[in-house]
Design an enzyme around this catalytic site. Structure first.
Site, short mmCIF file in Angstrom:
data_model
loop_
_atom_site.label_atom_id
_atom_site.label_comp_id
_atom_site.label_asym_id
_atom_site.label_seq_id
_atom_site.Cartn_x
_atom_site.Cartn_y
_atom_site.Cartn_z
CG ASN A 28 -19.81 -21.30 15.17
OD1 ASN A 28 -19.03 -21.79 16.00
ND2 ASN A 28 -20.53 -22.05 14.34
CD1 TRP A 29 -14.63 -17.14 16.63
CD2 TRP A 29 -13.17 -17.67 18.24
NE1 TRP A 29 -14.25 -15.97 17.24
CE2 TRP A 29 -13.34 -16.27 18.24
CE3 TRP A 29 -12.30 -18.23 19.18
CZ2 TRP A 29 -12.68 -15.43 19.13
CZ3 TRP A 29 -11.63 -17.40 20.07
CH2 TRP A 29 -11.81 -16.02 20.04
CE LYS A 30 -18.53 -22.67 11.04
NZ LYS A 30 -19.21 -23.25 9.92
CG HIS A 39 -23.78 -24.75 13.79
ND1 HIS A 39 -23.30 -25.50 12.74
CD2 HIS A 39 -23.50 -23.46 13.48
CE1 HIS A 39 -22.74 -24.68 11.85
NE2 HIS A 39 -22.85 -23.44 12.28
CD GLU A 87 -20.34 -26.55 10.78
OE1 GLU A 87 -19.74 -26.31 11.83
OE2 GLU A 87 -20.30 -25.78 9.78
CD GLU A 145 -25.89 -20.38 11.22
OE1 GLU A 145 -25.05 -19.48 11.13
OE2 GLU A 145 -25.64 -21.51 11.64
N GLY A 167 -20.38 -21.73 5.11
CA GLY A 167 -19.02 -22.08 4.73
C GLY A 167 -18.82 -22.34 3.24
CB SER A 179 -21.26 -17.20 2.95
OG SER A 179 -20.90 -18.57 2.87
N GLY A 234 -19.34 -17.46 10.80
CA GLY A 234 -18.32 -18.49 10.93
C GLY A 234 -16.98 -17.97 10.47
N GLY A 235 -16.63 -18.26 9.22
CA GLY A 235 -15.31 -17.93 8.68
C GLY A 235 -14.86 -16.50 8.94
C1 PEP Z 1 -21.78 -20.79 10.80
O1 PEP Z 1 -21.02 -21.73 10.94
O2 PEP Z 1 -22.66 -20.59 11.64
C2 PEP Z 1 -21.61 -19.92 9.64
C3 PEP Z 1 -22.54 -19.05 9.36
O3 PEP Z 1 -20.45 -20.11 8.91
P1 PEP Z 1 -19.93 -19.18 7.69
O4 PEP Z 1 -20.11 -17.75 8.10
O5 PEP Z 1 -18.51 -19.57 7.53
O6 PEP Z 1 -20.78 -19.53 6.51
#
Ligand code: PEP
Length: 250
Positions: free
Chosen positions: A9-11, A95, A97, A167, A173, A212, A233-234
């Site tokens: 997920n590049w956001k 998600h 967010e 999640e 994040g 994470s 994500g990251g």
């Molecule tokens: C996400 O945004 O779905 C996520 C899992 O982010 P991160 O890996 O950065 O925690």
């Protein structure tokens, strides 16, 4: 056997140049990933660039969200048909967010799941508790509520066409990853809840962990029996890290 899925997920990150570099890196290394299916979910505007680069490779792609509407006066929205028009396989729905920053309700998320599925996309349904909810001991209730909204609208069989991503919001994040045991407990709860309605659907259902996840912690998470991949994500923004998670599934 459930094939692990590692989805990025590049956001709201990237530029044409950084996307090109990332895609080159992914294409160069994906051949080493033998066990997992890899997918990326870029910002909508980069989907054509991703399609151009990844067509014919083992990496699939999808949207980070999808509209409940088919077309018309819905400024800023992207429909399921538009995602399909650009070769998307997946659409992330719900998600945290979007739930938090855009006020998306369980019912709206369930409708997005239904619309994506009806169009032929595979929805990735995100569920998970906040830190406050975990501390209150209501993790399972929260996950059940978010999951049940989809089951009530679509029936349990609909889950066979999608993917669930557990999640924990407190792990997204933040660098605070759930322990493999914490994650496994919730994944087993989710699968058990589905199994109570339909055992075959539960057995085939891919339940990803997100929060994470990195190359350094992926192997022990993915070793758990009910963790069938990751939503990243990251660490999906660097080819080496994202591929490292795919390799951990080997
Ligand atoms: C996400 O945004 O779905 C996520 C899992 O982010 P991160 O890996 O950065 O925690």
């Amino acid at each position: 056997m459930r094939q692990p899925l590692v989805a990025g997920n590049w956001k709201m990150n990237g530029s044409r140049a950084s996307v090109a570099t990332l895609l080159d890196g992914l294409k160069a290394g994906v051949g080493e990933v033998r066990n997992a299916e890899m997918a990326v979910c870029p910002p909508f505007i980069y989907i054509p660039q991703v399609q151009e680069a990844l067509r014919g490779t083992a990496i699939s792609w999808g949207g980070q969200d999808v509209s409940t509407e088919a077309s018309g006066a819905f400024t800023g929205e992207i429909s399921a048909a538009m995602l399909l028009d650009f070769g998307c396989t997946y659409a992330i729905v719900g998600h945290s967010e979007r739930r938090t920053l855009h006020g998306e309700s369980d019912e709206l998320v369930a409708k997005k799941f239904a619309v994506a599925r009806a169009a032929g996309l595979k929805p990735i349904l995100c569920i998970g508790e906040t830190l406050e909810e975990r501390e209150q001991g209501i993790t399972e209730q929260v996950c059940a509520r978010q999951l049940d909204a989809v089951i009530e609208l679509e029936g349990v069989a609909a889950l066979a066409d999608g993917v669930i991503a557990y999640e924990p919001v407190w792990a997204i994040g933040t660098g605070k990853v759930a322990s493999p045991e914490q994650a496994q407990d919730v994944h087993a709860f989710i699968r058990g809840r589905v199994a109570a309605l339909d055992n075959a659907v539960a057995e085939g259902l891919r339940i990803l962990y997100g929060g994470s996840m990195k190359p350094g912690n992926a192997a022990e998470l993915l070793a758990k029996p009910d963790i069938d991949g990751g939503l990243i994500g990251g660490a999906s923004l660097k080819a080496e890290d994202f591929l490292g998670i795919g390799l951990a599934a080997n």
